[in-house]
Design a protein around this motif. Structure first.
Motif, PDB file in Angstrom:
ATOM      1  N   ALA A 272       0.936  -1.093  -0.025  1.00 19.84           N
ATOM      2  CA  ALA A 272      -0.010  -0.039   0.034  1.00 19.84           C
ATOM      3  C   ALA A 272       0.962   1.173   0.044  1.00 19.84           C
ATOM      4  N   VAL A 273       1.886   1.249   0.846  1.00 18.65           N
ATOM      5  CA  VAL A 273       2.793   2.414   1.113  1.00 18.65           C
ATOM      6  C   VAL A 273       3.481   2.682  -0.363  1.00 18.65           C
ATOM      7  N   LEU A 274       4.002   1.580  -1.000  1.00 25.56           N
ATOM      8  CA  LEU A 274       4.705   1.681  -2.256  1.00 25.56           C
ATOM      9  C   LEU A 274       3.662   2.479  -3.241  1.00 25.56           C
ATOM     10  N   MET A 275       2.419   1.892  -3.331  1.00 28.41           N
ATOM     11  CA  MET A 275       1.491   2.112  -4.266  1.00 28.41           C
ATOM     12  C   MET A 275       1.189   3.867  -4.065  1.00 28.41           C
ATOM     13  N   ASN A 276       1.107   4.112  -2.778  1.00 30.64           N
ATOM     14  CA  ASN A 276       0.885   5.422  -2.127  1.00 30.64           C
ATOM     15  C   ASN A 276       2.096   6.457  -2.718  1.00 30.64           C
ATOM     16  N   ILE A 277       3.124   6.231  -2.618  1.00 26.56           N
ATOM     17  CA  ILE A 277       4.320   6.846  -3.104  1.00 26.56           C
ATOM     18  C   ILE A 277       4.373   7.083  -4.738  1.00 26.56           C
ATOM     19  N   GLU A 278       4.085   5.953  -5.268  1.00 31.22           N
ATOM     20  CA  GLU A 278       4.097   6.109  -6.694  1.00 31.22           C
ATOM     21  C   GLU A 278       3.060   6.823  -7.276  1.00 31.22           C
ATOM     22  N   SER A 279       1.762   6.795  -6.531  1.00 27.48           N
ATOM     23  CA  SER A 279       0.454   7.744  -6.939  1.00 27.48           C
ATOM     24  C   SER A 279       0.865   9.060  -6.470  1.00 27.48           C
ATOM     25  N   ALA A 280       1.629   9.486  -5.393  1.00 31.03           N
ATOM     26  CA  ALA A 280       1.872  10.714  -4.975  1.00 31.03           C
ATOM     27  C   ALA A 280       2.763  11.390  -6.098  1.00 31.03           C
TER      28      ALA A 280
ATOM     29  N   PHE B  57      -5.223  12.483   0.778  1.00 32.91           N
ATOM     30  CA  PHE B  57      -6.243  11.719   1.099  1.00 32.91           C
ATOM     31  C   PHE B  57      -6.717  11.073  -0.296  1.00 32.91           C
ATOM     32  N   GLU B  58      -6.926  12.002  -1.117  1.00 32.10           N
ATOM     33  CA  GLU B  58      -7.430  11.240  -2.410  1.00 32.10           C
ATOM     34  C   GLU B  58      -6.705  10.145  -2.956  1.00 32.10           C
ATOM     35  N   ILE B  59      -5.295  10.425  -2.884  1.00 27.98           N
ATOM     36  CA  ILE B  59      -4.386   9.436  -3.121  1.00 27.98           C
ATOM     37  C   ILE B  59      -4.553   8.057  -2.380  1.00 27.98           C
ATOM     38  N   ARG B  60      -4.833   8.329  -1.188  1.00 28.64           N
ATOM     39  CA  ARG B  60      -4.933   7.098   0.043  1.00 28.64           C
ATOM     40  C   ARG B  60      -6.133   6.486  -0.684  1.00 28.64           C
ATOM     41  N   LYS B  61      -7.309   7.293  -1.006  1.00 27.91           N
ATOM     42  CA  LYS B  61      -8.612   6.562  -1.373  1.00 27.91           C
ATOM     43  C   LYS B  61      -8.422   5.797  -2.792  1.00 27.91           C
ATOM     44  N   ASP B  62      -7.452   6.382  -3.490  1.00 29.83           N
ATOM     45  CA  ASP B  62      -7.126   5.567  -4.810  1.00 29.83           C
ATOM     46  C   ASP B  62      -6.551   4.345  -4.519  1.00 29.83           C
ATOM     47  N   VAL B  63      -5.502   4.344  -3.437  1.00 29.58           N
ATOM     48  CA  VAL B  63      -4.751   3.218  -3.051  1.00 29.58           C
ATOM     49  C   VAL B  63      -5.802   2.026  -2.433  1.00 29.58           C
TER      50      VAL B  63
ATOM     51  N   THR C  97      -8.887   1.656  -2.918  1.00 28.77           N
ATOM     52  CA  THR C  97      -9.958   1.121  -3.948  1.00 28.77           C
ATOM     53  C   THR C  97      -8.957   0.150  -4.709  1.00 28.77           C
ATOM     54  N   ARG C  98      -7.804   0.416  -5.134  1.00 25.58           N
ATOM     55  CA  ARG C  98      -6.919  -0.378  -6.008  1.00 25.58           C
ATOM     56  C   ARG C  98      -6.737  -1.705  -5.204  1.00 25.58           C
ATOM     57  N   LEU C  99      -6.990  -1.934  -3.851  1.00 31.63           N
ATOM     58  CA  LEU C  99      -6.485  -2.854  -3.083  1.00 31.63           C
ATOM     59  C   LEU C  99      -7.534  -3.897  -2.759  1.00 31.63           C
ATOM     60  N   ILE C 100      -8.864  -3.341  -3.157  1.00 26.68           N
ATOM     61  CA  ILE C 100     -10.163  -4.033  -2.770  1.00 26.68           C
ATOM     62  C   ILE C 100     -10.271  -5.515  -3.364  1.00 26.68           C
ATOM     63  N   PRO C 101      -9.598  -5.557  -4.669  1.00 21.14           N
ATOM     64  CA  PRO C 101      -9.719  -7.141  -5.195  1.00 21.14           C
ATOM     65  C   PRO C 101      -9.033  -8.073  -4.263  1.00 21.14           C
ATOM     66  N   ILE C 102      -7.864  -7.778  -4.027  1.00 22.61           N
ATOM     67  CA  ILE C 102      -6.895  -8.312  -2.936  1.00 22.61           C
ATOM     68  C   ILE C 102      -8.023  -9.021  -1.692  1.00 22.61           C
ATOM     69  N   TYR C 103      -8.843  -8.230  -1.416  1.00 24.42           N
ATOM     70  CA  TYR C 103      -9.564  -8.420  -0.139  1.00 24.42           C
ATOM     71  C   TYR C 103     -10.947  -9.159  -0.423  1.00 24.42           C
ATOM     72  N   THR C 104     -11.562  -9.091  -1.779  1.00 24.47           N
ATOM     73  CA  THR C 104     -12.761  -9.650  -1.965  1.00 24.47           C
ATOM     74  C   THR C 104     -12.855  -9.679  -3.191  1.00 24.47           C
ATOM     75  N   SER C 105     -13.613 -10.626  -3.877  1.00 25.30           N
ATOM     76  CA  SER C 105     -14.022 -10.771  -5.135  1.00 25.30           C
ATOM     77  C   SER C 105     -15.826 -10.715  -5.245  1.00 25.30           C
TER      78      SER C 105
ATOM     79  N   MET D   4     -19.125  -9.107  -5.281  1.00 25.90           N
ATOM     80  CA  MET D   4     -19.324  -7.930  -6.098  1.00 25.90           C
ATOM     81  C   MET D   4     -20.311  -7.039  -5.045  1.00 25.90           C
ATOM     82  N   ASP D   5     -21.125  -7.505  -4.171  1.00 25.57           N
ATOM     83  CA  ASP D   5     -21.884  -6.705  -3.202  1.00 25.57           C
ATOM     84  C   ASP D   5     -20.911  -6.108  -2.288  1.00 25.57           C
ATOM     85  N   GLN D   6     -19.999  -6.884  -1.656  1.00 31.56           N
ATOM     86  CA  GLN D   6     -19.123  -6.700  -0.635  1.00 31.56           C
ATOM     87  C   GLN D   6     -17.968  -5.439  -1.256  1.00 31.56           C
ATOM     88  N   ASN D   7     -17.731  -5.734  -2.368  1.00 34.06           N
ATOM     89  CA  ASN D   7     -16.698  -4.759  -3.101  1.00 34.06           C
ATOM     90  C   ASN D   7     -17.590  -3.449  -3.048  1.00 34.06           C
ATOM     91  N   LEU D   8     -18.840  -3.503  -3.832  1.00 31.72           N
ATOM     92  CA  LEU D   8     -19.540  -2.242  -3.699  1.00 31.72           C
ATOM     93  C   LEU D   8     -19.716  -1.447  -2.615  1.00 31.72           C
TER      94      LEU D   8
END
Length: 149
Positions: free
Chosen positions: A23-31, A102-108, A110-118, A120-124
């Motif tokens: 998550a941190v590396l994604m955050n730095i990359e997005s920043a 915080f917008e960047i954290r939101k993006d990070v 959101t991008r990690l959701i597929p690791i957590y769940t597949s 659809m209702d929980q994702n949404l």
């Protein structure tokens, strides 16, 4: 903000599964991609120092989310900025920079959701909770900007 059950569990999952570094590396990359000046404003830091700064901040954020204190974390960020508790204003960091972070954290997240769940209702539901929390972050940031003007 007691209606963020999925987000609370998601943050705990990220910490439990040791996904903080990812998550941190994604955050730095997005920043760097979307708001590179924020890293420059933090001072002349080596890559290792940048990773440490982002890791500490993101870990606290995830812990707060997992304890249902995500909005408190957001509020604390703006209050610490306003009171210059971390010497941020001397670095030329503005409320808009914090809002962008915080917008960047939101993006990070959101991008990690597929690791957590597949599922659809929980994702949404999780996306909705993330949107709600970060809408409040934008609203809080706008309040601080208006106070300064």
């Amino acid at each position: 903000m007691d209606k963020i059950k999925n987000l609370k569990n998601f943050a705990a999952f990220l910490l439990d599964k040791d996904l903080l570094k990812e998550a941190v590396l994604m955050n730095i990359e997005s920043a760097r991609e979307h708001h590179s000046s924020i890293i420059e404003k933090l001072g002349p830091n080596t890559e290792e120092e940048i990773i440490q700064i982002f890791t500490k901040s993101f870990e606290i954020f995830l812990k707060d989310l997992s304890n249902n204190k995500g909005f408190d974390n957001i509020l604390d960020s703006f209050e610490n900025w306003e009171k210059n508790n971390h010497n941020l204003t001397s670095s030329n960091i503005q409320a808009t920079d914090i809002m962008m972070a915080f917008e960047i954290r939101k993006d990070v997240l959101t991008r990690l959701i597929p690791i957590y769940t597949s599922a659809m209702d929980q994702n949404l539901q999780l996306r909705d909770e993330i949107d709600t929390l970060f809408f409040l972050a934008r609203k809080t940031g706008m309040t601080y900007i208006k106070k300064r003007n």
